[in-house]
Scaffold this motif. Structure first.
Motif, short mmCIF file in Angstrom:
data_model
loop_
_atom_site.label_atom_id
_atom_site.label_comp_id
_atom_site.label_asym_id
_atom_site.label_seq_id
_atom_site.Cartn_x
_atom_site.Cartn_y
_atom_site.Cartn_z
N VAL A 284 31.23 34.91 45.13
CA VAL A 284 31.55 36.12 44.35
C VAL A 284 33.06 36.17 44.10
O VAL A 284 33.86 35.78 44.95
CB VAL A 284 31.11 37.42 45.07
CG1 VAL A 284 29.60 37.47 45.19
CG2 VAL A 284 31.76 37.55 46.43
N PRO A 285 33.46 36.61 42.90
CA PRO A 285 34.88 36.72 42.62
C PRO A 285 35.53 37.83 43.45
O PRO A 285 34.85 38.78 43.86
CB PRO A 285 34.92 37.06 41.13
CG PRO A 285 33.60 37.70 40.86
CD PRO A 285 32.62 37.05 41.78
N THR A 286 36.81 37.71 43.67
CA THR A 286 37.54 38.72 44.43
C THR A 286 38.48 39.45 43.48
O THR A 286 38.47 39.25 42.28
CB THR A 286 38.35 38.06 45.56
OG1 THR A 286 39.36 37.21 44.97
CG2 THR A 286 37.45 37.21 46.44
N MET A 287 39.32 40.29 44.04
CA MET A 287 40.37 40.92 43.23
C MET A 287 41.22 39.82 42.62
O MET A 287 41.37 38.74 43.18
CB MET A 287 41.23 41.83 44.11
CG MET A 287 40.50 43.05 44.63
SD MET A 287 40.17 44.27 43.35
CE MET A 287 41.81 44.93 43.08
N PRO A 288 41.81 40.06 41.44
CA PRO A 288 42.60 39.02 40.77
C PRO A 288 43.73 38.52 41.67
O PRO A 288 44.29 39.29 42.45
CB PRO A 288 43.16 39.75 39.55
CG PRO A 288 42.20 40.87 39.31
CD PRO A 288 41.72 41.30 40.67
N PRO A 289 44.06 37.21 41.54
CA PRO A 289 43.48 36.27 40.58
C PRO A 289 42.10 35.79 41.01
O PRO A 289 41.87 35.54 42.20
CB PRO A 289 44.48 35.12 40.58
CG PRO A 289 45.09 35.15 41.96
CD PRO A 289 45.14 36.59 42.35
N SER A 290 41.21 35.66 40.03
CA SER A 290 39.85 35.20 40.29
C SER A 290 39.78 33.68 40.18
O SER A 290 39.96 33.13 39.10
CB SER A 290 38.88 35.84 39.29
OG SER A 290 37.64 35.16 39.30
N LEU A 291 39.52 33.00 41.29
CA LEU A 291 39.43 31.55 41.24
C LEU A 291 38.29 31.07 40.36
O LEU A 291 38.37 30.00 39.74
CB LEU A 291 39.24 30.99 42.66
CG LEU A 291 40.45 31.10 43.61
CD1 LEU A 291 40.14 30.40 44.91
CD2 LEU A 291 41.70 30.52 42.99
N MET A 292 37.23 31.87 40.27
CA MET A 292 36.08 31.46 39.46
C MET A 292 36.44 31.48 37.97
O MET A 292 36.02 30.62 37.21
CB MET A 292 34.88 32.35 39.76
CG MET A 292 34.46 32.29 41.21
SD MET A 292 33.04 33.34 41.59
CE MET A 292 31.70 32.37 40.92
N GLY A 293 37.21 32.49 37.55
CA GLY A 293 37.66 32.52 36.17
C GLY A 293 38.72 31.49 35.89
O GLY A 293 38.72 30.83 34.84
N MET A 294 39.65 31.30 36.84
CA MET A 294 40.70 30.30 36.67
C MET A 294 40.12 28.89 36.58
O MET A 294 40.65 28.03 35.89
CB MET A 294 41.68 30.39 37.83
CG MET A 294 42.50 31.68 37.83
SD MET A 294 43.47 31.88 39.34
CE MET A 294 44.61 30.51 39.21
N ARG A 295 39.02 28.68 37.27
CA ARG A 295 38.33 27.39 37.23
C ARG A 295 37.87 27.07 35.80
O ARG A 295 38.03 25.94 35.33
CB ARG A 295 37.13 27.48 38.17
CG ARG A 295 36.51 26.18 38.61
CD ARG A 295 35.41 26.49 39.62
NE ARG A 295 35.94 27.03 40.86
CZ ARG A 295 35.24 27.81 41.69
NH1 ARG A 295 34.01 28.17 41.39
NH2 ARG A 295 35.80 28.24 42.80
N LEU A 296 37.32 28.09 35.13
CA LEU A 296 36.89 27.90 33.74
C LEU A 296 38.09 27.64 32.83
O LEU A 296 38.04 26.76 31.98
CB LEU A 296 36.13 29.12 33.24
CG LEU A 296 34.66 29.29 33.64
CD1 LEU A 296 34.06 30.48 32.91
CD2 LEU A 296 33.86 28.03 33.34
#
Length: 467
Positions: A284-296
């Protein structure tokens, strides 16, 4: 002077998709982006359509898009009948103005087939970097959010549990990290326990204590997800992390893990974690920065550069010059008086969050070129009564740049035939209420490039290829 076939303005998911698709099609492409995109705040999943604008939940997003198309056709037929019945010229003009303010949903402009084609292209394009997946029947699945709610989505990353009806686990274990404040496991646990599909499952929180690090000056409560990802690159800390995970959970548990593993090579590290622990993870993503979004974002950037694209990162388009119905050049902050010229321009500067739209007390405006914006007056009608709307979106969330079916915007009432707008800056939908942000971004970006390719709008490149 810099000359390109297609210039893309904006480096979010819509901008990257337009730039990659353009470069793949053999167009000389430049991407101009200001800095960090909204992907740094995203879940890393792609929502297509979670509910209709009426609030009705959606199971099959593509069938729901067909509903949107049918509803729009009925509205068009009704509008035509109203105009024909208008007795006086001034009455017809008034009704034409009202109808003109009814903005089509972006999915209607792209069409069901185009939306699906764009999403399958996106999945295939990213396959070697991040293997996104969907349900076999192409329906939505439910993703457990960091707050313990369920959100309808369509594409998810490999270590995201895709829930439908039954949860085939012995227990749900929520992993907490001692001192880490950007994740609230108790809130997740309490809300998840209220959902009927999980009411019969034991849910507990297990806390991992990472070893102290010599020369680390930061207090554990000050560490962000990136800091923990860097710590886990150290062999002793990684070993302790894996050992505690294995001791606290069993192989038939669903282990909910905050996204703190891997930065840049997140997929490889997560695969390694699963191999070493033999556990089933839900990230699950956490408070920013989101590693899952940064991965994309990192994957999209690599793909674009490897395809031969030019990225002017950290720059900002400040304005441009129009001649008739065409945008002839744009000017950026870093290049000052050196124009960027292209046959066509694709704009994906986002909504309020990324300043692609700006709101004042009087109006909503598009700040780069001053494009025409679809909005209603007076301001008292911009919002609904309830802050969290259950059955309909706040009107201001559907405001944005108005375009025709080819996604051409207008400037002072005149259509700009070589400029396209896509993503969150578009009018006619609420990405938050509908759960449609990622899908609209990808579909409209792909659609914009397809218009360029179909119209054969890049004669310079084509001529070079033939000579």
């Amino acid at each position: 002077m810099m000359n390109y076939d297609i210039a893309v303005i904006g480096g979010g998911i819509a901008g990257y998709c337009a730039a990659i698709r353009s470069q793949q099609a053999g167009r000389k492409t430049v991407l101009i982006s200001q800095g960090q995109s909204a992907l740094h705040f995203s879940s890393g999943s792609i929502d297509v359509l979670g509910r209709l604008p009426t609030g009705e939940p959606v199971v099959d997003p593509f069938a729901a898009i067909s509903q949107l198309e049918s509803a729009q056709l009925e509205n068009d037929e009704l509008a035509s009948a109203v105009l024909q019945e208008a007795a006086l010229p001034e009455e017809a003009d008034s009704r034409q103005q009202t109808i003109r303010q009814t903005v089509q949903h972006p999915y209607v402009k792209v069409g069901r087939t185009g939306v699906k084609q764009s999403l399958l292209w996106f999945k295939e394009m990213l396959a070697a970097e991040v293997a996104l997946s969907h349900q076999p029947d192409h329906a939505n699945h439910w993703r457990i959010t960091p707050f313990g709610t369920l959100k309808a989505t369509w594409l998810s990353q490999p270590h995201v549990y895709q829930h439908r009806t039954n949860a085939p686990f012995r227990e749900i274990v929520i992993i907490a990290l001692a001192g880490y404040r950007d994740f609230q496991p108790q809130i997740l646990k309490d809300n998840l326990a209220r959902i009927a599909d999980f009411s019969g499952l034991p849910i507990r929180i297990a806390t991992i204590h990472l070893p102290s690090v010599e020369h680390d000056q930061r207090h554990p409560c000050e560490r962000r997800s990136l800091d923990i990802a860097h710590l886990l690159q150290q062999a002793p800390i990684w070993s302790a992390f894996c050992e505690q995970l294995t001791e606290m959970t069993q192989s038939d548990d669903l282990v909910i893990l905050p996204a703190v593993v891997g930065h840049g090579d997140g997929m490889a590290i997560l695969d390694r974690l699963q191999q070493e622990t033999q556990r089933h993870f839900h990230e699950v993503p956490t408070m920013p920065p989101s590693l899952m979004g940064m991965r994309l974002e990192a994957a999209l950037h690599r793909i674009f550069i490897q395809a031969g694209g030019v990225h002017l990162k950290g720059d900002q388009v400040l304005g441009g010059h129009f001649e008739g119905h065409r945008l002839t050049e744009v000017y950026t902050r870093n290049l000052t008086d050196i124009p960027v010229r292209a046959e066509h321009y694709i704009m994906a500067t986002g909504s309020y969050f990324s300043q692609g739209l700006q709101a004042s007390r009087q109006a909503i405006k598009e700040p780069v070129f001053g494009l025409d914006v679809a909005q209603i007056t007076p301001r008292t009608q911009w919002g609904g009564h309830d802050f969290v709307a259950q059955h309909q979106p706040h009107p201001f969330m559907t405001f944005g740049v108005s375009t025709n079916d080819q996604l051409h915007p207008s400037y002072c009432g005149e259509t700009i035939t070589n400029l396209y707008c896509c993503g969150a800056m578009l009018a006619g939908y609420d990405p938050v209420f509908e759960g449609s942000g990622g899908g609209v971004a990808i579909a409209t970006a792909y659609h914009a490039v397809e218009q360029c390719i179909t119209d054969n709008v890049c004669p310079a490149t084509c001529q070079e290829a033939l000579s």
